[in-house]
Design a protein around this motif. Sequence first.
Motif: not given
Length: 257
Positions: A1-5, A45-54, A116-117, A119-125
Motif C-alpha cells: 500500500m502506497k502512502t501519499i504525503i 511495513g509501509f515503504n512506498e511513498f508519493i510526495i506532493c511537491l510545491g 500513481y496510486v 491499488e484500491e487503498d492508499f494512505m495519506l498524511t
Amino acid sequence: MKTIIFAGGLGSRISEESHLKPKPMIEIGGKPILWHIMKIYMAQGFNEFIICLGYKGYIIKEYFNNYFLHNSNITLDISNNNLEIHNSEVEDFSVTLVETGLHTKTAGRLRKVREYVREEDFMLTYGDGLADVDLKALVDFHRRSRCLATVTSIQPSGKFGVIESNEDGLVTEFIEKPKSNSTWINGGFFVMNCGVFNHFPEEADDIMLEEEPMRNLVENNKLATYRHYGFWKCMDILRDKVELEKLWETKAPWRIW
C-alpha cells in the motif's frame, strides 16, 4: 500500500525557517520532519511513498537524489574522479516525487497524484505531523468500516493549564495543558479507497480536501474516523519545532523504529 504525503505548502506560520526550505524539510534532530514521518510508516511495513511537491520542491528532490551519497562512507580519488562506497546507512524507501503546483490546495494535490496510486487503498498524511499511530490497526479499522475514507482523529492539548478548586478557593487539581475530553480533531494519517475521487469536483486545484470533498463523503456516509489516544504533535510554528527537538533528545514517542 502506497502512502501519499502533502509536502507542497508555503509553511508561512513557521517562516523563520520555511523562507529557506519547504516546511517538511525543517529538521528535528538533524533530520527533516519528512524523514521522521516516512520512518514511522516504514517501521510498520509501509515503504512506498508519493510526495506532493510545491513550494521549493527542488530541495526535496535534491535531498532524495543525493540520499545514498549523504548517508554513506566514501573514498574519492580526485585525480580520476572515482568514487568508492564503503558502507551506507540508508532506508528502504521507494519515493515518487510529483510536482503538484505552488498554490494548489490539498484536494488538487491529491488529484494530481491519482495516476500513481494503482491499488484500491492508499494512505495519506501531512508533511508536518508526528504520531505513534498503529498504522496496521488503522488499516484494519478502515477495511472493517467499509467506508471510502478513514481519518485519524486526536484529542488536542489545551493551550493553558486548568485549575480546579473548591468553594473556599483551595486548589484541588492543577493540570498543565490537559487534553480535551470532548473535542476530536483531524490528525491526518488517512486511509482511502480510490473511490474518494468520485467525490471530488472536476477542477480541484483551488479546493481543500478538508472542505468540499470531506463534506461530500460525510453526507454520503462514506467517512469513518479512527480514534488515536497516543502521542500526536503537529509542527505548526517555531515553538512546536523546539518542543519536538526536546522530545527527540530525550524519548521521542514517535520513534518506533
